[in-house]
Design a protein around this motif. Sequence first.
Motif, short mmCIF file in Angstrom:
data_model
loop_
_atom_site.label_atom_id
_atom_site.label_comp_id
_atom_site.label_asym_id
_atom_site.label_seq_id
_atom_site.Cartn_x
_atom_site.Cartn_y
_atom_site.Cartn_z
N ARG A 163 67.42 55.42 -116.52
CA ARG A 163 67.14 54.12 -115.89
C ARG A 163 67.57 54.17 -114.43
NH1 ARG A 163 69.34 49.45 -119.37
NH2 ARG A 163 71.31 50.41 -118.79
N GLU A 164 66.68 53.68 -113.54
CA GLU A 164 66.97 53.75 -112.11
C GLU A 164 66.72 52.40 -111.45
OE1 GLU A 164 65.53 57.14 -109.68
OE2 GLU A 164 64.47 55.63 -108.49
N GLU A 165 67.62 52.04 -110.54
CA GLU A 165 67.40 50.88 -109.68
C GLU A 165 67.60 51.34 -108.24
OE1 GLU A 165 71.48 48.45 -109.47
OE2 GLU A 165 70.74 48.66 -111.53
N SER A 166 66.81 50.79 -107.33
CA SER A 166 66.88 51.24 -105.94
C SER A 166 66.37 50.13 -105.02
CB SER A 166 66.03 52.50 -105.75
OG SER A 166 66.05 52.94 -104.41
N GLU A 167 67.01 50.00 -103.88
CA GLU A 167 66.52 49.09 -102.85
C GLU A 167 67.01 49.58 -101.50
OE1 GLU A 167 69.34 45.33 -102.38
OE2 GLU A 167 68.61 45.50 -104.45
N THR A 168 66.28 49.25 -100.48
CA THR A 168 66.60 49.74 -99.15
C THR A 168 67.94 49.18 -98.66
OG1 THR A 168 65.87 49.89 -96.84
CG2 THR A 168 65.32 47.87 -98.03
N ALA A 169 68.65 50.00 -97.89
CA ALA A 169 69.86 49.54 -97.22
C ALA A 169 69.53 48.77 -95.95
CB ALA A 169 70.77 50.73 -96.89
N GLY A 170 68.28 48.88 -95.51
CA GLY A 170 67.82 48.08 -94.40
C GLY A 170 68.13 48.63 -93.02
N LEU A 195 73.06 61.07 -108.43
CA LEU A 195 73.30 60.01 -109.41
C LEU A 195 73.40 58.63 -108.75
CD1 LEU A 195 73.88 59.49 -112.45
CD2 LEU A 195 76.31 59.69 -111.89
N VAL A 196 74.20 58.54 -107.69
CA VAL A 196 74.45 57.27 -107.02
C VAL A 196 74.37 57.47 -105.51
CG1 VAL A 196 76.01 55.33 -106.71
CG2 VAL A 196 76.01 56.58 -108.88
N ARG A 197 73.60 56.62 -104.85
CA ARG A 197 73.54 56.64 -103.39
C ARG A 197 73.85 55.26 -102.86
NH1 ARG A 197 67.77 58.67 -101.60
NH2 ARG A 197 68.54 57.84 -99.62
N THR A 198 74.61 55.22 -101.77
CA THR A 198 74.86 53.96 -101.09
C THR A 198 74.67 54.17 -99.60
OG1 THR A 198 77.25 54.40 -100.93
CG2 THR A 198 76.49 53.09 -102.81
N ASN A 199 74.54 53.07 -98.90
CA ASN A 199 74.47 53.08 -97.44
C ASN A 199 75.66 53.88 -96.90
OD1 ASN A 199 74.59 52.44 -94.72
ND2 ASN A 199 74.19 50.27 -95.03
N GLN A 239 76.66 43.69 -99.24
CA GLN A 239 76.83 43.74 -97.78
C GLN A 239 75.50 44.04 -97.09
OE1 GLN A 239 79.68 43.05 -96.17
NE2 GLN A 239 80.83 42.75 -98.06
N ASP A 240 74.73 44.95 -97.66
CA ASP A 240 73.45 45.32 -97.03
C ASP A 240 72.46 44.17 -97.07
OD1 ASP A 240 74.39 47.83 -96.43
OD2 ASP A 240 73.53 48.78 -98.19
N ARG A 241 72.41 43.45 -98.17
CA ARG A 241 71.49 42.32 -98.25
C ARG A 241 71.85 41.28 -97.19
NH1 ARG A 241 71.26 41.47 -104.88
NH2 ARG A 241 69.94 43.27 -105.34
N SER A 242 73.14 41.05 -96.99
CA SER A 242 73.57 40.11 -95.98
C SER A 242 73.18 40.58 -94.58
CB SER A 242 75.09 39.91 -96.07
OG SER A 242 75.55 39.07 -95.04
#
Length: 506
Positions: free
Chosen positions: A201-208, A331-335, A387-390
């Motif tokens: 299962r994968e979820e992903s969204e841009t850090a912007g 496995l996990v990526r963050t900004n 934080q990224d969404r903000s």
Amino acid sequence: MTEKVIVIGAGIGGLCTALMLQPTGREILLLERDGPIGTDEPDELFRTWKRTGVGHVRQSHAFLARLRTILKDEHPALLESLLSHGARELTFDMMLTEQQQESYRAKPEDAALTIITSRRTTLEMVIRRYVESLPKVTVQSSFFVRKLITKKEPDGTFAVSGVEGDHDDTPTVVTADLVVDASGKGGFTIEQLMDEGANIREESETAGILYFTRHYRLLPGQSEPDRTTNPPASGDLGYLKFGVFPGDNGNFSITIALPEIEMELRKNILNPDVFHRITLMLPGLSPWTNEARSEATSKVFGMGDLNNRWRDMVTDGKPAALGYFPLGDTLVRTNPLYGRGCSFATVSAQLLRQTLDESDAPAKRAVAYHDRIQADLRPYYINQRKQDRSAIRRARRNLAPEATQSFRARMLESFAEDGVRIALRSDTRLLRDAMRGFHMLEHPDKWLGKPHNLAKVLYYWARGKKANAAAYPPSPGPERADMLSALQIDPQADIIRLEQDESLAA
């Protein structure tokens, strides 16, 4: 242990996997797609090392306090080697404002809030040399892993028993008891499992945002600017974020992050002259980059495709694969804004060791590893995504100055800017607690959840700007229109483009 472990990738994640698993006595083989290290001289290495598998090798890097603590506790000789090769330690007291410095009294726990900074090439070279010296660990360079060796079980789970690839252009098959996938951002072996039908299962969204980094060197006889008397060397203007990363051996890097929607700045900032002019217009950067103190040593390195991505290897208690453990960016990526990538990988490797040592049952191992990752890393992932969404919303407001915010949004922004930020710049104890979350030493939101800490933040917020005036930092830089105009970039171009896009969407 008699288990044989293949580790795909000898970047920071793969190397730290070896550091964590080597004391257990397992046989560890790291398969690295790029060639061997050509030199141990840091400046020459920075100029010449081709790291096809690590596109961000010349971006700014830092090891947060949790990663430094792991090295200090488990491989103190490696930590000493990093420092002897020029890596820097930035201590808690170096983060205090001038106002806080006046009343600061060191506490024993402050030593744990220390960051390691260096050029990535130096960090990786030193760790690689140390790992290569460890018993039962082999680093095999020029080995391109093309696919996992998999077998689909009747229950739909995939058993992984090795890899196929090319070693020096010769087709090669390597089998093992366990495969650790540290192939990173550009890795594709986990996608093979997904293509074959594994329930990942994968979820992903841009850090912007996008990152742009340039490296500099202090001139002979020059030292770094004083952190107390100069403006902060990091800041956020909404349309631009910036930070200085002290490096090894008199080098440092500057990273400027731009929102995705700032198209005109993005098109121009790769020009070294534009990048440098931006640094001179930012009060926190100009003391570092003025021609009397330093000189540029690189082009501008861009980095895009920055996403927050989370992958679950277990769904409803059922593992997707057995004998296969991804970690790090696989496995996990963050900004990269908070510098957690290397720490995520190392913590995951430590959790993997705990998992492997408590059971030899493949399914139990898969579930236990998943549960540990969820408990330890998920809070930081959620925190960064928030934080990224903000930040994305704030960047859009810069291009839509007439847009109105809701009362709730204005209050939340005021609480963050005039409450939390001012409290942290005023109260050293609060900053100490907050830094424990930042450095992954405890839950990122724990400090603000303590009643006495929340009360102190509310106190500073209620005092108002006039009473808190001394705690506000100087302006981090010019307004957007002034910056772009000075760079001879049309400040209205992206505003018009955004209006047109929203009109079409409507």
